[in-house]
Design a protein around this motif. Structure first.
Motif, short mmCIF file in Angstrom:
data_model
loop_
_atom_site.label_atom_id
_atom_site.label_comp_id
_atom_site.label_asym_id
_atom_site.label_seq_id
_atom_site.Cartn_x
_atom_site.Cartn_y
_atom_site.Cartn_z
N ALA A 235 20.07 -14.65 32.90
CA ALA A 235 19.39 -14.96 31.64
C ALA A 235 17.98 -14.37 31.62
O ALA A 235 17.54 -13.81 30.61
CB ALA A 235 19.33 -16.47 31.44
N PHE A 236 17.29 -14.46 32.76
CA PHE A 236 15.90 -13.99 32.82
C PHE A 236 15.78 -12.54 33.26
O PHE A 236 14.71 -11.95 33.13
CB PHE A 236 15.11 -14.88 33.79
N GLY A 237 16.87 -11.95 33.78
CA GLY A 237 16.75 -10.60 34.34
C GLY A 237 17.75 -9.58 33.83
O GLY A 237 17.72 -8.44 34.27
N ASN A 238 18.64 -9.98 32.91
CA ASN A 238 19.62 -9.05 32.36
C ASN A 238 19.38 -8.85 30.87
O ASN A 238 18.86 -9.73 30.19
CB ASN A 238 21.06 -9.55 32.57
N ALA A 239 19.79 -7.69 30.38
CA ALA A 239 19.58 -7.37 28.97
C ALA A 239 20.62 -6.35 28.51
O ALA A 239 21.26 -5.68 29.33
CB ALA A 239 18.18 -6.80 28.75
N LYS A 240 20.78 -6.26 27.20
CA LYS A 240 21.66 -5.23 26.64
C LYS A 240 20.94 -3.89 26.66
O LYS A 240 19.80 -3.77 26.21
CB LYS A 240 22.04 -5.55 25.20
N THR A 241 21.60 -2.87 27.20
CA THR A 241 21.11 -1.49 27.09
C THR A 241 22.15 -0.69 26.32
O THR A 241 23.20 -1.21 25.94
CB THR A 241 20.90 -0.87 28.49
N VAL A 242 21.89 0.57 26.10
CA VAL A 242 22.84 1.39 25.34
C VAL A 242 24.12 1.63 26.13
O VAL A 242 25.16 1.95 25.56
CB VAL A 242 22.21 2.75 24.94
N ARG A 243 24.07 1.43 27.45
CA ARG A 243 25.24 1.69 28.29
C ARG A 243 25.97 0.43 28.73
O ARG A 243 27.10 0.52 29.21
CB ARG A 243 24.82 2.48 29.54
N ASN A 244 25.31 -0.72 28.61
CA ASN A 244 25.87 -1.93 29.22
C ASN A 244 25.29 -3.15 28.50
O ASN A 244 24.08 -3.30 28.41
CB ASN A 244 25.49 -1.95 30.71
N ASN A 245 26.17 -4.00 27.97
CA ASN A 245 25.71 -5.18 27.23
C ASN A 245 25.10 -6.25 28.12
O ASN A 245 24.44 -7.16 27.63
CB ASN A 245 26.86 -5.79 26.43
N ASN A 246 25.34 -6.18 29.44
CA ASN A 246 24.79 -7.17 30.36
C ASN A 246 24.25 -6.45 31.59
O ASN A 246 24.68 -6.68 32.72
CB ASN A 246 25.87 -8.19 30.76
N SER A 247 23.27 -5.60 31.36
CA SER A 247 22.73 -4.76 32.43
C SER A 247 21.68 -5.51 33.25
O SER A 247 20.74 -6.08 32.70
CB SER A 247 22.10 -3.51 31.82
N SER A 248 21.84 -5.51 34.56
CA SER A 248 20.84 -6.11 35.45
C SER A 248 19.61 -5.22 35.46
O SER A 248 19.69 -4.05 35.83
CB SER A 248 21.39 -6.24 36.87
N ARG A 249 18.49 -5.78 35.07
CA ARG A 249 17.24 -5.00 35.05
C ARG A 249 16.37 -5.35 36.25
O ARG A 249 15.15 -5.29 36.20
CB ARG A 249 16.47 -5.25 33.74
N PHE A 250 17.01 -5.73 37.35
CA PHE A 250 16.33 -6.02 38.61
C PHE A 250 17.37 -5.88 39.72
O PHE A 250 18.58 -5.82 39.45
CB PHE A 250 15.71 -7.43 38.61
N GLY A 251 16.89 -5.82 40.93
CA GLY A 251 17.80 -5.80 42.07
C GLY A 251 17.75 -7.13 42.79
O GLY A 251 16.75 -7.86 42.68
N LYS A 252 18.80 -7.46 43.52
CA LYS A 252 18.76 -8.73 44.26
C LYS A 252 19.52 -8.59 45.57
O LYS A 252 20.55 -7.91 45.64
CB LYS A 252 19.30 -9.89 43.43
#
Length: 209
Positions: A47-64
């Motif tokens: 919820a706090f680290g994923n977002a929709k991008t043009v390539r992926n509706n649930n893209s992780s915008r961080f690593g873990k």
């Protein structure tokens, strides 16, 4: 590559490990069990680290880095998650066709379904916030933000962060809405004849909110 399935594969692996762990311990993992805490940490982090991008509706915008510890019998006895390199710039700017982080939209939809929460947070529609309206995308096919917010709230409870109206959770949600409100502040130039020009807030009502 984005959308290859890394996050989804991780979820399936953790579900499998949690199931095997509960069998090894002989105790079915309940709502507050360690196995469930490891699993329920994921929707909160997404919820706090994923977002929709043009390539992926649930893209992780961080690593873990997820670490799971086992006892000699094969049951889970501990775990940790370390996060890396959150894409902070996304909070204030998104490319066309992309969205900000899921949590912003989830809270707004959650407030629409819960008048009491809406009154507490004073949340408005996505179109009323500059940080959500600039990219032209609010709703995403296959994602129900209201339903996802219910999953996140369940995660809060499982992780013992508190119920929806507890001080911990309310403080966190207030901070998220405060970020959106800050994004609506605009500035104007104050011209001065005898010294350097300065800046002032143009919409004090937003700052006061």
């Amino acid at each position: 590559e984005s959308g290859a399935g890394k996050s989804e594969a991780t979820k399936l692996m953790l579900q499998y490990i949690a199931e095997i762990s509960s069998r090894a311990s002989g105790v079915k993992g309940g709502q507050g069990s360690l196995e469930q805490q490891i699993l329920q940490a994921n929707p909160v982090m997404e919820a706090f680290g994923n977002a929709k991008t043009v390539r992926n509706n649930n893209s992780s915008r961080f690593g873990k880095l997820i670490t799971v510890k086992f006892d000699v019998g094969g049951a889970i006895c501990g775990g940790s998650i370390i996060n890396y390199l959150l894409e902070k710039s996304r909070v204030v700017f998104q490319a066309q066709g992309e969205r900000n982080y899921h949590i912003f939209y989830q809270i707004i939809q959650g407030c629409k379904a819960d008048p009491e929460l809406k009154a507490k947070l004073n949340a408005k529609d996505p179109q009323d916030y500059h940080m959500l309206d600039q990219s032209g995308v609010v709703e995403v096919d296959g994602i129900n933000d209201e339903t996802e917010f219910e999953v996140v709230k369940r995660g809060f409870r499982t992780l013992r962060m508190g119920e929806l109206y507890s001080d911990n959770v309310q403080g966190m949600l207030n901070s998220v809405v405060a970020c959106l409100t800050l994004g609506n502040i605009t500035f104007k130039t104050v011209s001065k004849a005898t010294e350097e020009d300065s800046a002032a807030v143009a919409n004090m009502d937003v700052l006061e909110a």
